[in-house]
Design an enzyme around this catalytic site. Sequence first.
Site, short mmCIF file in Angstrom:
data_model
loop_
_atom_site.label_atom_id
_atom_site.label_comp_id
_atom_site.label_asym_id
_atom_site.label_seq_id
_atom_site.Cartn_x
_atom_site.Cartn_y
_atom_site.Cartn_z
N GLU A 103 -3.69 47.31 -2.03
CA GLU A 103 -3.41 46.53 -3.92
C GLU A 103 -1.66 46.64 -4.07
O GLU A 103 -1.29 46.92 -3.74
CB GLU A 103 -3.28 47.76 -4.99
N THR A 142 -3.46 44.39 -10.05
CA THR A 142 -3.96 45.31 -10.60
C THR A 142 -3.48 44.35 -12.09
O THR A 142 -2.78 43.12 -12.18
CB THR A 142 -2.99 46.40 -10.93
N TYR A 143 -3.80 44.90 -13.58
CA TYR A 143 -3.76 43.82 -14.52
C TYR A 143 -3.17 44.96 -15.63
O TYR A 143 -2.82 46.19 -15.77
CB TYR A 143 -5.22 43.61 -15.34
N ALA A 151 -1.19 46.32 -18.97
CA ALA A 151 -1.57 47.74 -19.80
C ALA A 151 -1.24 46.88 -21.46
O ALA A 151 -0.23 46.41 -21.22
CB ALA A 151 -1.65 48.16 -20.20
N HIS A 205 -8.09 42.14 -11.00
CA HIS A 205 -8.26 43.55 -12.38
C HIS A 205 -8.41 43.12 -13.66
O HIS A 205 -7.33 41.90 -13.56
CB HIS A 205 -7.27 45.14 -12.35
N ASP A 227 -6.06 51.80 -20.62
CA ASP A 227 -6.22 52.53 -21.21
C ASP A 227 -5.76 52.34 -22.65
O ASP A 227 -5.66 51.78 -22.59
CB ASP A 227 -5.32 53.53 -20.68
N ALA A 237 -15.74 49.65 -19.94
CA ALA A 237 -16.24 49.02 -19.18
C ALA A 237 -17.31 48.28 -19.28
O ALA A 237 -17.30 47.22 -18.28
CB ALA A 237 -15.18 49.39 -17.85
N GLN A 274 -10.87 55.87 -7.89
CA GLN A 274 -9.52 56.50 -8.18
C GLN A 274 -8.36 57.40 -7.18
O GLN A 274 -9.61 57.92 -6.13
CB GLN A 274 -9.75 57.96 -9.67
N GLN A 324 6.88 61.02 -9.29
CA GLN A 324 6.31 59.89 -9.84
C GLN A 324 4.96 61.11 -9.78
O GLN A 324 3.85 60.13 -10.69
CB GLN A 324 6.27 58.87 -9.20
P1 FAD Z 1 -15.24 52.93 -18.59
O1 FAD Z 1 -15.51 53.37 -17.41
O2 FAD Z 1 -15.33 52.64 -19.65
O3 FAD Z 1 -14.99 54.78 -18.87
C1 FAD Z 1 -14.02 55.20 -20.19
C2 FAD Z 1 -14.50 56.61 -20.10
O4 FAD Z 1 -15.09 56.30 -21.30
C3 FAD Z 1 -14.77 57.38 -19.42
O5 FAD Z 1 -13.90 59.39 -19.98
C4 FAD Z 1 -16.21 58.01 -19.12
O6 FAD Z 1 -16.62 58.74 -18.64
C5 FAD Z 1 -16.25 57.07 -21.11
N1 FAD Z 1 -17.61 56.69 -20.72
C6 FAD Z 1 -18.33 55.36 -19.95
N2 FAD Z 1 -18.96 55.52 -21.31
C7 FAD Z 1 -19.34 55.58 -22.19
C8 FAD Z 1 -20.27 55.87 -23.23
N3 FAD Z 1 -21.35 54.97 -23.08
N4 FAD Z 1 -20.50 56.52 -24.41
C9 FAD Z 1 -19.56 58.16 -24.12
N5 FAD Z 1 -18.68 57.85 -23.13
C10 FAD Z 1 -18.02 56.56 -22.23
N6 FAD Z 1 -5.71 50.16 -15.39
C11 FAD Z 1 -4.51 49.16 -15.96
O7 FAD Z 1 -4.53 48.77 -17.38
N7 FAD Z 1 -4.31 48.22 -15.15
C12 FAD Z 1 -4.98 47.57 -13.37
O8 FAD Z 1 -5.18 46.56 -13.44
C13 FAD Z 1 -6.00 48.93 -13.81
N8 FAD Z 1 -6.97 49.30 -12.10
C14 FAD Z 1 -7.31 50.58 -11.97
C15 FAD Z 1 -7.74 50.33 -10.66
C16 FAD Z 1 -8.59 51.53 -10.43
C17 FAD Z 1 -9.59 51.59 -8.95
C18 FAD Z 1 -8.87 52.58 -11.36
C19 FAD Z 1 -9.60 53.85 -10.39
C20 FAD Z 1 -8.05 53.13 -12.25
C21 FAD Z 1 -7.56 51.33 -13.37
N9 FAD Z 1 -6.91 51.15 -14.31
C22 FAD Z 1 -6.14 50.46 -14.41
C23 FAD Z 1 -7.02 52.56 -14.72
C24 FAD Z 1 -7.87 52.25 -16.12
O9 FAD Z 1 -8.22 51.36 -16.87
C25 FAD Z 1 -8.16 53.67 -16.52
O10 FAD Z 1 -8.98 55.21 -15.74
C26 FAD Z 1 -9.57 53.80 -17.96
O11 FAD Z 1 -8.72 55.10 -18.87
C27 FAD Z 1 -10.88 53.98 -17.64
O12 FAD Z 1 -10.75 52.47 -17.23
P2 FAD Z 1 -12.74 52.47 -16.50
O13 FAD Z 1 -13.15 51.09 -16.85
O14 FAD Z 1 -13.39 53.29 -15.87
O15 FAD Z 1 -13.56 53.15 -18.41
#
Ligand code: FAD
Length: 293
Positions: free
Chosen positions: A16, A47-48, A50, A76, A108, A124, A178, A214
């Site tokens: 990454e 990555t992308y 925020a 991403h 986030d 997502a 994660q 960190q």
């Molecule tokens: P989601 O899958 O939407 O989940 C978010 C929350 O909502 C979870 O708590 C889930 O349980 C809850 N949820 C989902 N659907 C529902 C529903 N229908 N009703 C109620 N609750 C629900 N961030 C960046 O800014 N840039 C990056 O490049 C980046 N890369 C990443 C790469 C990886 C491999 C990982 C693991 C994380 C990365 N992140 C990145 C961080 C990520 O954006 C955050 O963890 C974010 O808070 C959640 O994103 P998600 O796509 O998992 O969200």
Amino acid sequence: MIKELFSENKQLLSFEVFPPKKEEEFANAFLVLDSLAGLQPDFISVTYGAGGSTSKRTQEIAVRLQDTYHVPALAHLTCVSSTREEISSMVAALRAAGIENILALRGDIPRDADFPSPEHYHYASELIGHIRSLEGGKELCIGAACYPEGHVECPHREDDIDFLKRKVDMGVDFLTTQMFFDNDVLYRFLYRVLAKGITVPVIAGIMPVMSVKQIRRSCELSGTVMPPRLQGIADRFGDDPAAMRQAGIAYATEQIVDLVAHGVEHIHIYTMNKPDVAARIMANLSDIIRPRG
Ligand code: FAD
């Protein structure tokens, strides 16, 4: 396309990188790509930032990876700060640039912003549904994030897995985890995922710990647990950067050896623009993980 690699390769290794924050940092970023590409990973994810600040930069780095180094790129894409229209044009731009692998994320929720508004996405899964509905969207390879210890916002792990299942059902080809520091956490998660009927490949995300400050902050924010063995290493070597680095590389290496020994063959290393760290880990694993041909 990355989804095709799962059936072709038994083992799969990815790295990454994050794109540069400033224009003048691109030259250095290209040096990082040069070194990482030389280690012959199956793909590199980009990555992308925020708030969408680096969407163009993500694309530029991804294109460079593919066109110059012939390494498949995974771009991403987060949706929480974008409207559907903006996402449509970003996906169209990625496709036009030849990027066909997207890691679809919510991102986030910005602390000071009034998100999500009705214009914006909440999860997502909505982004994935939207991408699939776009012209050419069905042909793209879409990955998504998953959380072996549960996502920090979700109070109940079972709900998190239910939401993960819904997300996968919207059209996800693979998942990347994660970071986690206790492999047993991952093994239990893989059982729960299978029990829920989620059968897409899961790539295990390994973070080599280089700086204690960190990593403590990242663990606090993400809810990742530092097991006592890693705590002990951090307590002993945290003030000695060279020793901490060596211990972090050894810890990540051991995690990967144990994963492969348990049949987890898809590994993603959070290389964080540190090709030297990736090279040391790969050298440690030279007879365990073989570079792509
Ligand atoms: P989601 O899958 O939407 O989940 C978010 C929350 O909502 C979870 O708590 C889930 O349980 C809850 N949820 C989902 N659907 C529902 C529903 N229908 N009703 C109620 N609750 C629900 N961030 C960046 O800014 N840039 C990056 O490049 C980046 N890369 C990443 C790469 C990886 C491999 C990982 C693991 C994380 C990365 N992140 C990145 C961080 C990520 O954006 C955050 O963890 C974010 O808070 C959640 O994103 P998600 O796509 O998992 O969200």
